[in-house]
Design an enzyme around this catalytic site. Structure first.
Site, PDB file in Angstrom:
ATOM      1  N   PRO A   1       0.816  -1.270  -0.085  1.00 35.68           N
ATOM      2  CA  PRO A   1       0.141  -0.087   0.028  1.00 35.68           C
ATOM      3  C   PRO A   1       0.798   1.368   0.029  1.00 35.68           C
ATOM      4  O   PRO A   1       0.431   2.458  -0.329  1.00 35.68           O
ATOM      5  CB  PRO A   1      -0.851   0.140   1.287  1.00 35.68           C
ATOM      6  CG  PRO A   1      -0.584  -1.400   1.708  1.00 35.68           C
ATOM      7  CD  PRO A   1       0.571  -1.782   1.057  1.00 35.68           C
TER       8      PRO A   1
ATOM      9  N   GLU B   1       3.211  -7.334   8.759  1.00 30.93           N
ATOM     10  CA  GLU B   1       3.076  -6.008   8.687  1.00 30.93           C
ATOM     11  C   GLU B   1       3.762  -5.387   7.358  1.00 30.93           C
ATOM     12  O   GLU B   1       3.974  -4.106   7.228  1.00 30.93           O
ATOM     13  CB  GLU B   1       3.720  -5.404   9.941  1.00 30.93           C
ATOM     14  CG  GLU B   1       2.809  -5.621  11.247  1.00 30.93           C
ATOM     15  CD  GLU B   1       1.250  -4.888  10.992  1.00 30.93           C
ATOM     16  OE1 GLU B   1       1.347  -3.917  10.716  1.00 30.93           O
ATOM     17  OE2 GLU B   1       0.165  -5.709  11.027  1.00 30.93           O
TER      18      GLU B   1
ATOM     19  N   ARG C   1      -3.097  -9.346 -20.373  1.00 28.31           N
ATOM     20  CA  ARG C   1      -3.872  -9.108 -21.693  1.00 28.31           C
ATOM     21  C   ARG C   1      -3.481  -8.000 -22.733  1.00 28.31           C
ATOM     22  O   ARG C   1      -4.011  -7.814 -23.958  1.00 28.31           O
ATOM     23  CB  ARG C   1      -5.324  -8.768 -20.978  1.00 28.31           C
ATOM     24  CG  ARG C   1      -5.213  -7.184 -20.389  1.00 28.31           C
ATOM     25  CD  ARG C   1      -6.604  -7.225 -19.452  1.00 28.31           C
ATOM     26  NE  ARG C   1      -7.906  -7.441 -20.337  1.00 28.31           N
ATOM     27  CZ  ARG C   1      -8.201  -6.403 -20.955  1.00 28.31           C
ATOM     28  NH1 ARG C   1      -7.530  -5.181 -21.388  1.00 28.31           N
ATOM     29  NH2 ARG C   1      -9.471  -6.494 -21.770  1.00 28.31           N
TER      30      ARG C   1
ATOM     31  N   ASP D   1      -9.939  -0.779 -25.032  1.00 25.78           N
ATOM     32  CA  ASP D   1     -10.694  -0.810 -23.327  1.00 25.78           C
ATOM     33  C   ASP D   1     -10.691   0.730 -22.950  1.00 25.78           C
ATOM     34  O   ASP D   1     -10.110   1.597 -23.334  1.00 25.78           O
ATOM     35  CB  ASP D   1      -9.377  -1.271 -22.742  1.00 25.78           C
ATOM     36  CG  ASP D   1      -9.252  -2.896 -22.643  1.00 25.78           C
ATOM     37  OD1 ASP D   1     -10.043  -3.133 -23.010  1.00 25.78           O
ATOM     38  OD2 ASP D   1      -8.136  -3.549 -22.292  1.00 25.78           O
TER      39      ASP D   1
HETATM   40  N1  ADE Z   1      -0.659  -5.146  -0.533  1.00 28.33           N
HETATM   41  C1  ADE Z   1      -1.647  -4.885   0.725  1.00 28.33           C
HETATM   42  N2  ADE Z   1      -2.200  -4.141   0.326  1.00 28.33           N
HETATM   43  C2  ADE Z   1      -1.715  -3.528  -1.189  1.00 28.33           C
HETATM   44  C3  ADE Z   1      -2.223  -2.686  -2.021  1.00 28.33           C
HETATM   45  N3  ADE Z   1      -3.410  -1.720  -1.891  1.00 28.33           N
HETATM   46  N4  ADE Z   1      -1.814  -2.605  -3.418  1.00 28.33           N
HETATM   47  C4  ADE Z   1      -0.434  -3.447  -3.577  1.00 28.33           C
HETATM   48  N5  ADE Z   1      -0.267  -4.381  -2.648  1.00 28.33           N
HETATM   49  C5  ADE Z   1      -0.879  -4.545  -1.277  1.00 28.33           C
END
Ligand code: ADE
Length: 260
Positions: A92, A119, A157, A172
């Protein structure tokens, strides 16, 4: 193109080879997928892959050594097939990916995707082995596996031969920096809703024009950020203007023109 995935849950990736566009591409050898479980690279009797975080706090952190050994093994295996792979960590904290990134990723012959759990992973592994850190959106998944599969689907793809029609990836949503136009199939009328007459006209130029206008209109309504990012030429502005007039009436069209 080759993907090596570093994951504690290699079984999750089976779904990619079972059905659909990606499964077909893997079967045809358009893309290759190899999974590597860092647990197999842990050297202690318990096959430890994680440990408590320095400084305290909840959760566990993935250790450097098993991940480093798994990445290095994947790199060597890819290199033996002529693939100079780059390493991407899904998290994230990564840079958010868009369709342009998917095209760039598809243009590199090999990627080692590191799917984190717990974590996160020890920062020193990221510093020493990871080339890029990617996020698929502003939310937190329980691991990078789904994110890695999302990237693989979006990238595979795009590879030549992966889709039935050579130009369907171009059409697309996002392909041209615009959202896709609406689509219809039979019957002509359902629940009192008719297919737009132009699509039944057989006039290909008029159909193209309508589709472009719908794509522009939808992008303006739903994703003005995309319109700002790509800009429009005079012909597209004129089409969009007409769309706005059709939607809101002539009085609001001028005011709305400033929005994107
Ligand atoms: N691992 C956990 N959340 C994630 C996300 N939003 N994007 C990529 N990998 C992740």
């Amino acid at each position: 193109m080759r993907f090596d995935v570093i994951t504690l849950f290699p079984e999750q990736f089976r779904i990619l080879s079972e059905e659909g566009v990606v499964a077909r591409a893997l079967k045809r050898g358009i893309a290759d997928l190899v999974t590597w479980n860092p647990r197999g690279f842990a050297t202690d009797a318990q096959h430890t892959v994680d440990d408590r975080p320095y400084g305290g706090g909840p959760g566990m952190v993935m250790k450097v050594e098993p991940l480093r050994a798994a990445i290095d093994a994947a790199k060597s295996a890819a290199a033996a097939t002529g693939c100079e792979s780059r390493v991407a960590y899904l998290s994230p904290q990564g840079r958010p990916l868009g369709q342009a990134d998917m095209r760039r990723i598809a243009a590199t012959s090999g990627w080692i995707l590191l799917a984190g759990r717990y974590e996160g992973v020890d920062e020193r592994l990221i510093e020493s082995r990871v080339d890029e850190e990617w996020s698929i959106g502003d939310y937190v998944l329980s691991g990078g596996e789904l994110a890695a599969m999302v990237v693989m689907d979006a990238v595979i793809r795009l590879l030549p031969g992966a889709l039935g029609h050579a130009d369907s990836a171009l059409q697309d949503s996002h392909g041209d920096g615009l959202l896709d136009c609406p689509h219809y199939t039979r019957p002509e009328v359902i629940d009192g809703r008719a297919v737009p007459a132009v699509l039944l006209s057989g006039d290909h130029a008029a159909i193209e024009r309508w589709r472009r206008q719908q794509a522009l209109g939808r992008t303006w309504e739903r994703r003005p950020d995309m319109l700002r990012a790509r800009g429009l030429d005079a012909a597209d502005w004129a089409l969009l203007d007409e769309y706005k007039r059709g939607r809101d009436g002539p009085d609001t069209a001028q005011a709305a023109e400033q929005e994107p």
